[in-house]
Design a protein around this motif. Structure first.
Motif, PDB file in Angstrom:
ATOM      1  N   GLY A 158       0.813  -1.210   0.000  1.00 18.06           N
ATOM      2  CA  GLY A 158       0.000   0.000   0.000  1.00 18.06           C
ATOM      3  C   GLY A 158       0.844   1.256   0.000  1.00 18.06           C
ATOM      4  O   GLY A 158       0.461   2.284  -0.576  1.00 18.06           O
ATOM      5  N   VAL A 159       2.021   1.176   0.651  1.00 25.29           N
ATOM      6  CA  VAL A 159       2.950   2.306   0.654  1.00 25.29           C
ATOM      7  C   VAL A 159       3.365   2.643  -0.773  1.00 25.29           C
ATOM      8  O   VAL A 159       3.308   3.793  -1.211  1.00 25.29           O
ATOM      9  CB  VAL A 159       4.186   1.964   1.517  1.00 25.29           C
ATOM     10  CG1 VAL A 159       5.270   3.015   1.339  1.00 25.29           C
ATOM     11  CG2 VAL A 159       3.786   1.825   2.977  1.00 25.29           C
ATOM     12  N   THR A 160       3.802   1.616  -1.512  1.00 24.17           N
ATOM     13  CA  THR A 160       4.261   1.855  -2.875  1.00 24.17           C
ATOM     14  C   THR A 160       3.113   2.212  -3.807  1.00 24.17           C
ATOM     15  O   THR A 160       3.244   3.091  -4.663  1.00 24.17           O
ATOM     16  CB  THR A 160       5.002   0.625  -3.408  1.00 24.17           C
ATOM     17  OG1 THR A 160       4.109  -0.483  -3.474  1.00 24.17           O
ATOM     18  CG2 THR A 160       6.163   0.261  -2.510  1.00 24.17           C
ATOM     19  N   ALA A 293       7.347   1.150  -8.145  1.00 25.54           N
ATOM     20  CA  ALA A 293       6.856  -0.052  -8.824  1.00 25.54           C
ATOM     21  C   ALA A 293       7.836  -1.211  -8.633  1.00 25.54           C
ATOM     22  O   ALA A 293       7.423  -2.364  -8.395  1.00 25.54           O
ATOM     23  CB  ALA A 293       6.655   0.233 -10.316  1.00 25.54           C
ATOM     24  N   ILE A 294       9.129  -0.917  -8.722  1.00 27.16           N
ATOM     25  CA  ILE A 294      10.135  -1.949  -8.459  1.00 27.16           C
ATOM     26  C   ILE A 294      10.010  -2.444  -7.020  1.00 27.16           C
ATOM     27  O   ILE A 294      10.090  -3.647  -6.743  1.00 27.16           O
ATOM     28  CB  ILE A 294      11.547  -1.392  -8.725  1.00 27.16           C
ATOM     29  CG1 ILE A 294      11.730  -1.130 -10.224  1.00 27.16           C
ATOM     30  CG2 ILE A 294      12.625  -2.352  -8.208  1.00 27.16           C
ATOM     31  CD1 ILE A 294      13.000  -0.382 -10.559  1.00 27.16           C
ATOM     32  N   GLY A 295       9.781  -1.522  -6.111  1.00 26.34           N
ATOM     33  CA  GLY A 295       9.597  -1.902  -4.714  1.00 26.34           C
ATOM     34  C   GLY A 295       8.384  -2.794  -4.517  1.00 26.34           C
ATOM     35  O   GLY A 295       8.410  -3.722  -3.701  1.00 26.34           O
ATOM     36  N   ALA A 296       7.304  -2.519  -5.263  1.00 30.88           N
ATOM     37  CA  ALA A 296       6.104  -3.343  -5.153  1.00 30.88           C
ATOM     38  C   ALA A 296       6.388  -4.779  -5.584  1.00 30.88           C
ATOM     39  O   ALA A 296       5.972  -5.747  -4.929  1.00 30.88           O
ATOM     40  CB  ALA A 296       4.984  -2.752  -6.006  1.00 30.88           C
ATOM     41  N   VAL A 297       7.120  -4.928  -6.686  1.00 26.11           N
ATOM     42  CA  VAL A 297       7.494  -6.271  -7.151  1.00 26.11           C
ATOM     43  C   VAL A 297       8.390  -6.951  -6.126  1.00 26.11           C
ATOM     44  O   VAL A 297       8.229  -8.142  -5.820  1.00 26.11           O
ATOM     45  CB  VAL A 297       8.192  -6.184  -8.521  1.00 26.11           C
ATOM     46  CG1 VAL A 297       8.724  -7.557  -8.940  1.00 26.11           C
ATOM     47  CG2 VAL A 297       7.232  -5.641  -9.577  1.00 26.11           C
TER      48      VAL A 297
END
Length: 445
Positions: A158-160, A293-297
């Protein structure tokens, strides 16, 4: 208390005996949106950094200090509310926080100068300080320990998502209607969420603290170290024993270095893209979502890998501490490597990878501490961890602002390199200090 995870009476809300049902995932989804609003609130000043500095005639140092003001009471409120969350329904705490977020946006949205902006950010920070630990606690209470990695990761996601979803829209509002209009949008979003939570929110029935499981009910990957039985015995464990453990210290230090990167992404990344790498405002508003987006992955991958390892019986030391350590180590390598690369494209790729991977430690930290703490005692340790960690948000914006004023464009690049060096320290802490089973065993001897 009962040895196996069962219903736990709360002051309010609906408790359920088994995690993972439709209600559990509905609450989890609402709390993901809760964190999205939370980080949209945090990111708005960074997205409007150049416009705000021009409007209020601020130096980079003054703008950095205005952003640091957000964290002035952030840590204190995280500790206080974290302790309260062990005794008061998280359902009501979350509702009050969301309403306060919306109210705090109003003064700066109406007008005023630097003083009004700083005051509103201080109040907003106090209201948002406990958000992550309370949201994690509220979510994890719907699931047993061995099923917490995915919901815990979704809360961090949710942060990302908050930045990914809001950044393009808020950037458009700022460019076409001004940065104060963006504050009104966020105030409205907070009130809408509060209404939805009032209608559909509830407390879960699993007490956090994954180490109290009867042998017959034990699940591979869950800590099975004996713990004192009975609610009174479990809750009698002093907080100081938890906070002095190597696991808590390691998770907190690693998360601190990760949050430093998060703070820079929120406050200075848009300006870095515009002023140091030469991207126009609309392009920077799009590129700023890439590291998130990279962090979400990375978050989802970490949850999947950790969950699979724990189901196979791998200890939390490796499944959480080592997996999280590799995230930080890879992020550090990318941020340090950007100093060796010429050209905006190469730097953009490395910075996006570095911040995206390095800023993805939150789930590892939260689930590790939730496992370490006895049942009914997780709110305090989670809140204390959040307080220490978010001190990075107090320091990072001001430090980078001073670097930019002193060194110009080079100040941005130095800030990125320094973040990489911090992540090296965080990775070492995650690899060598985190071991919940060891620290639980020491506590019950």
């Amino acid at each position: 208390m009962n040895a196996a995870p069962t219903m736990s009476e709360r002051p309010s809300g609906t408790a359920v005996p088994h995690g993972g049902g439709a209600r559990a995932w509905t609450v989890t989804a609402l709390l993901v949106v809760f964190m999205m609003v939370n980080f949209a609130d945090k990111s708005v000043l960074g997205l409007g950094a150049d416009e705000i500095r021009a409007d209020l005639h601020l130096s980079a140092t003054e703008f950095g200090l205005a952003n640091s003001a957000f964290y002035l009471l952030f840590s204190l409120s995280a500790v206080v509310v974290g302790l309260v969350a062990d005794r008061v329904s998280p359902q009501w705490l979350l509702l009050v926080m969301a309403v306060l977020w919306s109210v705090a946006q109003v003064p700066a949205a109406f007008g005023g100068g630097l003083a009004v902006l700083v005051a509103s950010r201080v109040v907003l920070g106090a209201a948002e300080g406990p958000a992550f630990p309370v949201a994690q606690q509220a979510t994890l209470a719907w699931f047993p320990n061995h099923r917490r990695n995915l919901p815990g990761a979704l809360i961090s996601l949710g942060v990302t998502l908050g930045v990914i979803v809001s950044a393009p829209g808020l950037s458009w509002v700022i460019q076409h209607h001004g940065w104060r209009a963006a504050l009104w949008v966020l105030a409205g979003a907070g009130l809408v969420w509060a209404l939805a939570w009032k209608l559909f929110g509830a407390d879960g029935g699993h007490r956090t603290g994954g180490n109290r499981v009867a042998p017959a009910a034990a699940t591979p990957g869950m800590s099975d170290v004996p713990e004192a039985t009975g609610t009174a015995a479990a809750t009698a464990v002093p907080y100081r024993l938890i906070l002095a453990s190597r696991t808590w210290i390691g998770a907190t230090l690693a998360y601190f270095t990760s949050y430093w990167s998060v703070a820079l992404m929120l406050v200075w990344l848009p300006s870095y893209l515009r002023n140091a790498l030469g991207y126009p405002a609309h392009t920077a508003g799009t590129l700023v979502v890439v590291p998130w987006a990279i962090g979400a992955v990375a978050l989802l991958a970490q949850a999947g890998i950790t969950g699979r390892l724990m189901r196979r019986g791998v200890s939390s030391r490796r499944a959480r501490g080592w997996v999280g350590g590799w995230l930080l180590a890879l992020g550090a390598a990318c941020l340090l490597a950007q100093a060796l690369v010429d050209g905006s494209t190469g730097k953009t790729v490395l910075v996006a990878l570095g911040f995206g991977l390095g800023g993805s430690y939150a789930t590892v930290a939260a689930t590790t501490v939730a496992e370490l703490a006895p049942a009914g005692r997780s709110g305090g340790p989670l809140g204390a961890m959040n307080a220490v960690v978010t001190a990075a948000g107090l320091a990072a914006p001001a430090v980078v602002g001073a670097l930019v004023d002193a060194r110009g464009v080079d100040g941005y690049h130095l800030a990125v390199t320094f973040s990489g060096a911090l992540l090296v320290i965080g990775a070492a802490a995650s690899f060598f200090l985190i071991d919940p089973a060891r620290d639980i065993a020491r506590r019950v001897r």
